[in-house]
Design a protein around this motif. Structure first.
Motif, PDB file in Angstrom:
ATOM      1  N   ASN A 424      75.385  79.945  38.674  1.00 59.73           N
ATOM      2  CA  ASN A 424      74.269  80.135  37.741  1.00 59.73           C
ATOM      3  C   ASN A 424      74.711  79.921  36.305  1.00 59.73           C
ATOM      4  N   ASP A 425      75.995  80.203  36.035  1.00 60.33           N
ATOM      5  CA  ASP A 425      76.500  80.132  34.661  1.00 60.33           C
ATOM      6  C   ASP A 425      77.062  78.763  34.290  1.00 60.33           C
ATOM      7  N   GLN A 426      77.467  77.967  35.300  1.00 60.05           N
ATOM      8  CA  GLN A 426      78.132  76.702  35.006  1.00 60.05           C
ATOM      9  C   GLN A 426      77.633  75.608  35.940  1.00 60.05           C
ATOM     10  N   ASN A 427      77.792  74.363  35.490  1.00 56.36           N
ATOM     11  CA  ASN A 427      77.502  73.217  36.340  1.00 56.36           C
ATOM     12  C   ASN A 427      78.389  72.059  35.902  1.00 56.36           C
ATOM     13  N   GLY A 428      78.928  71.324  36.862  1.00 55.69           N
ATOM     14  CA  GLY A 428      79.783  70.190  36.547  1.00 55.69           C
ATOM     15  C   GLY A 428      81.190  70.610  36.172  1.00 55.69           C
ATOM     16  N   LEU A 429      81.906  69.733  35.474  1.00 57.94           N
ATOM     17  CA  LEU A 429      83.287  69.994  35.071  1.00 57.94           C
ATOM     18  C   LEU A 429      83.339  70.831  33.804  1.00 57.94           C
ATOM     19  N   CYS A 430      84.263  71.784  33.766  1.00 56.27           N
ATOM     20  CA  CYS A 430      84.435  72.593  32.557  1.00 56.27           C
ATOM     21  C   CYS A 430      85.810  73.251  32.606  1.00 56.27           C
ATOM     22  N   GLU A 431      86.146  74.008  31.545  1.00 56.01           N
ATOM     23  CA  GLU A 431      87.433  74.697  31.446  1.00 56.01           C
ATOM     24  C   GLU A 431      87.327  76.180  31.782  1.00 56.01           C
ATOM     25  N   ARG A 432      86.181  76.626  32.276  1.00 50.71           N
ATOM     26  CA  ARG A 432      85.969  78.056  32.523  1.00 50.71           C
ATOM     27  C   ARG A 432      86.255  78.379  33.984  1.00 50.71           C
ATOM     28  N   ARG A 433      87.135  79.342  34.231  1.00 48.12           N
ATOM     29  CA  ARG A 433      87.502  79.710  35.592  1.00 48.12           C
ATOM     30  C   ARG A 433      86.467  80.666  36.187  1.00 48.12           C
ATOM     31  N   PRO A 434      86.252  80.647  37.504  1.00 47.85           N
ATOM     32  CA  PRO A 434      85.246  81.492  38.173  1.00 47.85           C
ATOM     33  C   PRO A 434      85.810  82.873  38.497  1.00 47.85           C
ATOM     34  N   GLU A 435      85.944  83.707  37.497  1.00 42.59           N
ATOM     35  CA  GLU A 435      86.635  84.983  37.668  1.00 42.59           C
ATOM     36  C   GLU A 435      85.951  85.884  38.688  1.00 42.59           C
ATOM     37  N   ALA A 436      84.621  85.908  38.684  1.00 41.40           N
ATOM     38  CA  ALA A 436      83.910  86.783  39.627  1.00 41.40           C
ATOM     39  C   ALA A 436      84.187  86.384  41.066  1.00 41.40           C
ATOM     40  N   PHE A 474      92.515  79.294  47.362  1.00 36.50           N
ATOM     41  CA  PHE A 474      91.743  79.262  46.119  1.00 36.50           C
ATOM     42  C   PHE A 474      92.264  80.302  45.132  1.00 36.50           C
ATOM     43  N   THR A 475      92.505  81.524  45.604  1.00 32.16           N
ATOM     44  CA  THR A 475      92.979  82.573  44.696  1.00 32.16           C
ATOM     45  C   THR A 475      94.393  82.291  44.204  1.00 32.16           C
ATOM     46  N   ARG A 476      95.219  81.699  45.067  1.00 31.34           N
ATOM     47  CA  ARG A 476      96.596  81.408  44.668  1.00 31.34           C
ATOM     48  C   ARG A 476      96.645  80.300  43.613  1.00 31.34           C
ATOM     49  N   ILE A 477      95.858  79.250  43.804  1.00 30.25           N
ATOM     50  CA  ILE A 477      95.827  78.162  42.832  1.00 30.25           C
ATOM     51  C   ILE A 477      95.248  78.656  41.510  1.00 30.25           C
ATOM     52  N   ASP A 478      94.244  79.506  41.574  1.00 32.24           N
ATOM     53  CA  ASP A 478      93.639  80.023  40.343  1.00 32.24           C
ATOM     54  C   ASP A 478      94.672  80.740  39.478  1.00 32.24           C
ATOM     55  N   GLU A 479      95.595  81.434  40.115  1.00 33.45           N
ATOM     56  CA  GLU A 479      96.614  82.139  39.344  1.00 33.45           C
ATOM     57  C   GLU A 479      97.551  81.169  38.621  1.00 33.45           C
TER      58      GLU A 479
END
Length: 763
Positions: A424-436, A474-479
């Motif tokens: 809901n907050d993002q669409n497409g490519l960006c620099e913001r990580r999906p913390e939730a 997914f969680t490991r790469i995010d770190e």
């Protein structure tokens, strides 16, 4: 004089080595988030009373008549009469598998013994295992009270068990080293380029340096890398060799090379690591001892079977599977655990470099210094991006939810809500990580074992294992992800269907993380036929400090008839007339090719336009995007056994590298276009990220990757000393490549215009 062998092992690794109870539960094999663990440890230590001493280093030197052993580690906390081992959790300790709890207890007991050893005045000791919830900071204390004498007896027992194994290993390595000293190159002589490569590999490993070697087709790269590495192994420059490939098809050649050395059966322990799906003996159940018989009692079985490793020379898929069936033990995880002791490990590059691989951890924990060989190392750049990228999709959620019991469905709801909230907050490519989403996935992963126990009559299928793997990755790469090297892609936010929702973590530049992996081992040697331009390969493979070497071709220039057609443009803006321009050239090329020909295009769209003109010709073929392995093998079989065939294929596909078609099986290769990756938002982000890091972004993101695809495709032509072949490159940009020295120096190159080529009458 040969130096006295000196082994090292960490406290954690010794506890894990001696673990002989409990079931395998694969979701708990991976260590928790390193960042989470560090922060939780620091907060917990800060809450302790005065007199508490955090982070206390301990070690012990153990002497055997034939070798030395150093055991070392760092205690999380100690006080006047006890020690504390802190473990970070997101669940209550009761939800841990018995094997995990037993491992933690052994580790704490070993730390306590090492702390008590120099303190004979203290007879009674408290051994505290402290579990801490990383979110709530709730603590659970499990205290054991030991006498100093009992702790030291237990430590001595663990060390004696490890000592007994090291004695067997040491005796094997003595026999191995003598055998390798006597080993001779399996052919009468080495080619000059092969010898030069072998010398570079040996010197780099002896000096613990990295090397990157460009060795043209026909050099004999496999033996030129493997033979000196084994010689260096026998002389003590490292403790093992990892030969890593980009495709499974390259591994049988390595095993055949070992057989060609004619060593005795058990002189060299070679382990061929296989993908889980190739070795799994119970593919319909999770890796959990409560439902899988091969995971049940795994650690006791592993303990009893460890000496069997030294009783077989080559452990391939067949021998591992047979052992697993005979002893009812998981051959996949057993091979992973055994790899740390093998002399030679042959496997895919992901076994050492992927973020989910256990090998880097095992190697670090036992200080097992190895030399790494990476075949077709030009692929390490794209493979690195893939290994350091991850995706989480609503499709995986839906697949599990459809067949799951009520408790599992309830646990999946927070994950589903978090996925939707991020979209809901993002669409497409960006620099913001999906913390939730990351937070929800971590919570669900920690609850997974409890969920299975709460549903004892439910048999989870492949969807359960798939989601466990996808969420963990997914969680490991995010770190690991840092904004300068990564971006995130959000898809499906407006769709109501859960199957359409997807979030990806995309690696733009893998060099930083590749370098971290390289630094875990003694030396890394990469080799390939296509590594120039050197600034690109050295920087992007994470081997910026490597010694570069370019070897001459073993073939004569007269074997290569290379034509650059320099007045053809395959640029996107010129696509409208491309078919009419290229089709006559393809026909002409086919007419003058006496054997079989491969014609490569930069895209399926380019290829489709030309291929349709040959729709009625059964000798002209083009594999489809979804061609099966059997269909590809059948195509190669036709090329090897028939004449007058022409196959069209995309650059970078399965026919573009790694296949061998000597003689008339392939006498001509045409490449249409320079193979530049598609211009899109993601590739432009790669370009701009590299620009910001001081690299030539366009060259590194577009030009050089395309060049490597072209050179790999052209390298399918001329495979032996008696081959001759025609290579045509169609695009005006190839003239610039030639002037810049990017084309192989052993090619005889002529530049012609389209009309000149079409006027030539074939012999």
């Amino acid at each position: 004089m040969t130096p006295r062998p000196h082994f090292r092992i960490s406290v954690r690794a010794l506890a894990e080595f001696c673990l002989d109870e409990g079931d395998l539960v694969s979701s708990f094999r991976a260590s928790p988030s390193a960042l989470e663990g560090r922060e939780t440890h620091q907060l917990t230590q800060a809450r302790r009373t005065p007199g508490y001493r955090p982070e206390q280093a301990v070690s012990l030197d153990w002497q055997h008549p034939d070798f030395d052993l150093t055991l070392s580690g760092r205690i999380d906390g100690a006080w006047i009469s006890g020690i504390e081992e802190i473990k970070t959790l997101r669940i209550s300790p009761e939800e841990l598998p018995d094997s995990a709890r037993a491992l933690n207890q052994r580790q704490a007991q070993i730390y306590a013994a090492l702390w008590a050893l120099p303190r004979p005045e203290q007879a009674q000791w408290t051994v505290r295992l402290c579990y801490v919830h990383s979110q709530t900071q709730q603590e659970w204390h499990e205290d054991e009270h030991w006498t100093r004498e009992a702790l030291l007896d237990r430590l001595t027992g663990h060390l004696a068990r490890y000592d007994h194994w090291l004695q067997q290993l040491h005796e094997h390595r003595q026999r191995r080293d003598l055998a390798l000293a006597r080993a001779r190159f399996p052919f009468s002589q080495m080619r000059a380029a092969q010898r030069s490569m072998a010398e570079t590999v040996y010197k780099a490993q002896a000096l613990q340096r990295n090397a990157l070697i460009e060795a043209p087709t026909g050099t004999g790269k496999t033996l030129a890398a493997l033979f000196p590495s084994l010689k260096a192994l026998g002389e003590g420059h490292h403790q093992g060799v990892y030969y890593l490939t980009m495709k499974n098809t390259g591994q049988p050649l390595v095993l055949d090379s070992i057989r060609a050395l004619n060593l005795d059966t058990t002189d060299l322990i070679t382990l061929n690591l296989q993908a889980k799906e190739r070795l799994c003996l119970s593919p319909t159940t999770p890796c959990d001892g409560s439902v899988c018989p091969y995971a049940r009692g795994y650690f006791d079985k592993r303990q009893r079977l460890r000496p069997a490793l030294l009783e077989q020379g080559i452990w391939d898929q067949a021998t591992l599977t047979s052992l697993g069936e005979e002893h009812q033990i998981c051959p996949y995880y057993l091979s992973q655990d055994w790899a740390v002791w093998a002399d030679l490990v042959v496997g895919d590059v992901n076994y050492l470099y992927d973020t989910t691989a256990v090998q880097p951890y095992l190697l670090r924990e036992v200080d097992n210094q190895v030399a790494v060989l990476i075949d077709e190392s030009h692929n390490l750049i794209d493979r690195g991006r893939a290994m350091f990228s991850a995706a989480f999709s609503g499709r995986s959620l839906a697949a599990l939810n459809d067949a799951a019991p009520a408790n599992v469905k309830a646990a999946l709801k927070p994950v589903r809500r978090a996925l939707q909230r991020c979209l809901n907050d993002q669409n497409g490519l960006c620099e913001r990580r999906p913390e939730a989403l990351v937070l929800a996935l971590r919570t669900w992963l920690q609850a997974s074992a409890r969920l299975l126990r709460e549903a004892p009559f439910w048999e989870p299928g492949p969807a359960w294992e798939a989601l466990i793997f996808e969420a963990g990755r997914f969680t490991r790469i995010d770190e690991l992800a840092q904004p300068e090297d990564f971006c995130w892609r959000y898809q499906g936010g407006e769709s109501r269907a859960i199957d359409d929702k997807r979030i990806e973590i995309l690696c733009l530049n893998p060099s930083r993380l590749l370098t971290q992996k390289h630094d875990l081992v003694n030396s890394v040697t990469g080799f390939s036929a296509t590594l120039t331009p050197w600034p690109y390969s050295l920087a992007m493979t994470g081997l910026a400090n490597a010694v570069p070497l370019t070897l001459p071709s073993p073939f004569q220039p007269q074997q290569f008839r290379v034509t650059l057609i320099t007045d053809v443009s395959t640029r996107y803006r010129d696509r409208a007339g491309l078919k009419d321009t290229v089709l006559p050239l393809v026909r002409q090329f086919r007419r003058q090719t006496r054997g079989n020909a491969l014609v490569f295009f930069s895209s399926y769209q380019q290829m489709a336009g030309v291929f349709e003109a040959f729709a009625d010709d059964p000798t002209v073929m083009a594999p489809t995007r979804d061609a099966t392995l059997l269909e590809r093998l059948a195509l190669l079989d036709r090329l090897r056994n028939e004449q007058g065939l022409m196959v069209m294929a995309p650059l970078g596909g399965v026919l573009g590298e790694g296949i061998d078609l000597p003689g008339d099986a392939l006498t001509g290769v045409m490449v249409v276009g320079p193979g530049l990756p598609q211009v899109n938002e993601l590739n432009n982000r790669i370009r701009h990220a590299l620009d910001r890091q001081g690299q030539p972004g366009f060259d590194f993101a577009y030009r050089y990757p395309g060049l490597h695809k072209v050179l790999q495709a052209a390298g399918r032509c001329v495979r032996t000393e008696t081959d001759q072949g025609d290579i045509w490159l169609l695009d005006d940009r190839f003239a610039e490549y030639y002037r810049n020295g990017w084309l192989p120096p052993h090619w005889l190159v002529v530049m012609r215009r389209r009309e000149e080529v079409l006027e030539v009458t074939p012999d």
